[in-house]
Design an enzyme around this catalytic site. Structure first.
Site, PDB file in Angstrom:
ATOM      1  N   ARG A 104     -98.348 -27.050  17.408  1.00 56.94           N
ATOM      2  CA  ARG A 104     -99.449 -27.268  18.352  1.00 56.94           C
ATOM      3  C   ARG A 104    -100.476 -28.200  17.739  1.00 56.94           C
ATOM      4  O   ARG A 104    -100.972 -27.936  16.649  1.00 56.94           O
ATOM      5  CB  ARG A 104    -100.083 -25.928  18.700  1.00 56.94           C
ATOM      6  CG  ARG A 104    -101.060 -26.012  19.845  1.00 56.94           C
ATOM      7  CD  ARG A 104    -101.285 -24.655  20.453  1.00 56.94           C
ATOM      8  NE  ARG A 104    -102.160 -23.826  19.641  1.00 56.94           N
ATOM      9  CZ  ARG A 104    -103.132 -23.082  20.155  1.00 56.94           C
ATOM     10  NH1 ARG A 104    -103.347 -23.075  21.446  1.00 56.94           N
ATOM     11  NH2 ARG A 104    -103.882 -22.344  19.380  1.00 56.94           N
ATOM     12  N   THR A 108    -105.436 -31.627  20.877  1.00 59.16           N
ATOM     13  CA  THR A 108    -105.016 -31.788  22.278  1.00 59.16           C
ATOM     14  C   THR A 108    -104.437 -30.499  22.860  1.00 59.16           C
ATOM     15  O   THR A 108    -104.286 -30.380  24.074  1.00 59.16           O
ATOM     16  CB  THR A 108    -103.930 -32.878  22.388  1.00 59.16           C
ATOM     17  OG1 THR A 108    -102.769 -32.401  21.668  1.00 59.16           O
ATOM     18  CG2 THR A 108    -104.385 -34.199  21.795  1.00 59.16           C
ATOM     19  N   ASP A 199    -104.271 -15.430  15.809  1.00 59.08           N
ATOM     20  CA  ASP A 199    -103.116 -16.319  15.598  1.00 59.08           C
ATOM     21  C   ASP A 199    -101.923 -15.487  15.123  1.00 59.08           C
ATOM     22  O   ASP A 199    -101.938 -14.943  14.013  1.00 59.08           O
ATOM     23  CB  ASP A 199    -103.465 -17.397  14.567  1.00 59.08           C
ATOM     24  CG  ASP A 199    -102.375 -18.451  14.494  1.00 59.08           C
ATOM     25  OD1 ASP A 199    -102.666 -19.612  14.841  1.00 59.08           O
ATOM     26  OD2 ASP A 199    -101.235 -18.127  14.112  1.00 59.08           O
ATOM     27  N   ASP A 202    -100.258 -16.586  11.766  1.00 62.07           N
ATOM     28  CA  ASP A 202    -101.109 -16.300  10.604  1.00 62.07           C
ATOM     29  C   ASP A 202    -101.114 -14.807  10.292  1.00 62.07           C
ATOM     30  O   ASP A 202    -101.057 -14.396   9.128  1.00 62.07           O
ATOM     31  CB  ASP A 202    -102.550 -16.758  10.861  1.00 62.07           C
ATOM     32  CG  ASP A 202    -102.702 -18.270  10.753  1.00 62.07           C
ATOM     33  OD1 ASP A 202    -101.802 -18.922  10.192  1.00 62.07           O
ATOM     34  OD2 ASP A 202    -103.725 -18.788  11.249  1.00 62.07           O
TER      35      ASP A 202
HETATM   36  N1  URA Z   1    -101.108 -18.762  19.680  1.00 58.42           N
HETATM   37  C1  URA Z   1    -101.542 -17.683  18.992  1.00 58.42           C
HETATM   38  O1  URA Z   1    -101.013 -17.356  17.927  1.00 58.42           O
HETATM   39  N2  URA Z   1    -102.565 -16.977  19.498  1.00 58.42           N
HETATM   40  C2  URA Z   1    -103.170 -17.308  20.655  1.00 58.42           C
HETATM   41  O2  URA Z   1    -104.097 -16.605  21.067  1.00 58.42           O
HETATM   42  C3  URA Z   1    -102.696 -18.430  21.362  1.00 58.42           C
HETATM   43  C4  URA Z   1    -101.659 -19.153  20.845  1.00 58.42           C
END
Ligand code: URA
Length: 209
Positions: A104, A108, A199, A202
């Site tokens: 990602r 953007t 995330d 993470d």
């Molecule tokens: N990706 C993630 O890991 N968490 C989110 O909230 C959105 C995309």
């Protein structure tokens, strides 16, 4: 099975989701609960799988059997999707595995595909493992690519989705199915789901955000 299934009536899925959402959950426990939820999502996704029928000899007589009638192919979207793969294999040990790498762009919020390694899909039931359906862009890209490879049916397994993400995937891919543990209300300015769980990658691997 309807096109979108939300497991909000499933208390065992709810327990796993609560632990994943909890900001105090360590990566060790996060992996444990992600794995369990991976099993639950996979079981729900294959409920309508065509079956093969056979027989087995018990010590007393012949008994009828049923089993999966299609090859299952699991496709984790790297890297967060790996968190659901162990649990899927716990309940579907013969599932083949493909991998899609999507990154990602933090400016953007668009997904860029950097890796695509997939077994032959003709006639397979494909389960895409994409835990967070935020804008739906990366999952939609993955589904379209797998459709083009000849999958009979593609189902996206998700932990937390947004309504907009789900709608985007359905609009782009009319045949797709989605199974998610929850649909949350909104995205923040960085395209994170709120309340969400942060995330996923993470938290799964303990990398700093
Ligand atoms: N990706 C993630 O890991 N968490 C989110 O909230 C959105 C995309």
């Amino acid at each position: 099975m309807s096109q979108v299934t939300v497991l909000d009536d499933d208390p065992i899925a709810g327990l796993q989701l609560a632990a994943l959402r909890d900001a105090n959950t360590t990566p060790e426990h996060f992996r444990h609960h992600a794995r369990r939820l991976g099993s639950i999502l996979a079981l729900r996704a294959v409920r309508d799988l065509p079956r093969t029928e056979g027989t087995v000899e018990t010590p007393l007589a012949t008994a009828p059997t049923v089993g999966p009638g299609r090859q299952i192919v699991a496709v984790p979207v790297l890297r967060a999707g790996l968190g659901l793969l162990g649990g899927l294999h716990d309940v579907l040990p013969t599932a083949l595995v493909g991998m899609i790498g999507l990154e990602r762009d933090h400016e953007t919020h668009q997904a860029r595909r950097y890796y695509f390694k997939i077994p032959p899909l003709d006639g397979s039931w494909v389960l895409v493992l994409e835990p967070m359906l935020a804008t739906g862009g990366s999952a939609s890209d993955a589904v379209a690519a797998l459709d083009a490879e000849g999958a009979e049916l593609v189902t996206v397994l998700s932990v937390v989705a947004t309504r907009a993400g789900v709608d985007r995937i359905l609009a782009d891919n009319p045949r797709v199915r989605i199974v998610t543990a929850a649909i949350d209300p909104e995205l923040d300015d960085d395209a994170y789901i709120v309340p969400g769980l942060g995330d996923f990658g993470d938290r799964l691997f303990g990398t700093p955000h």
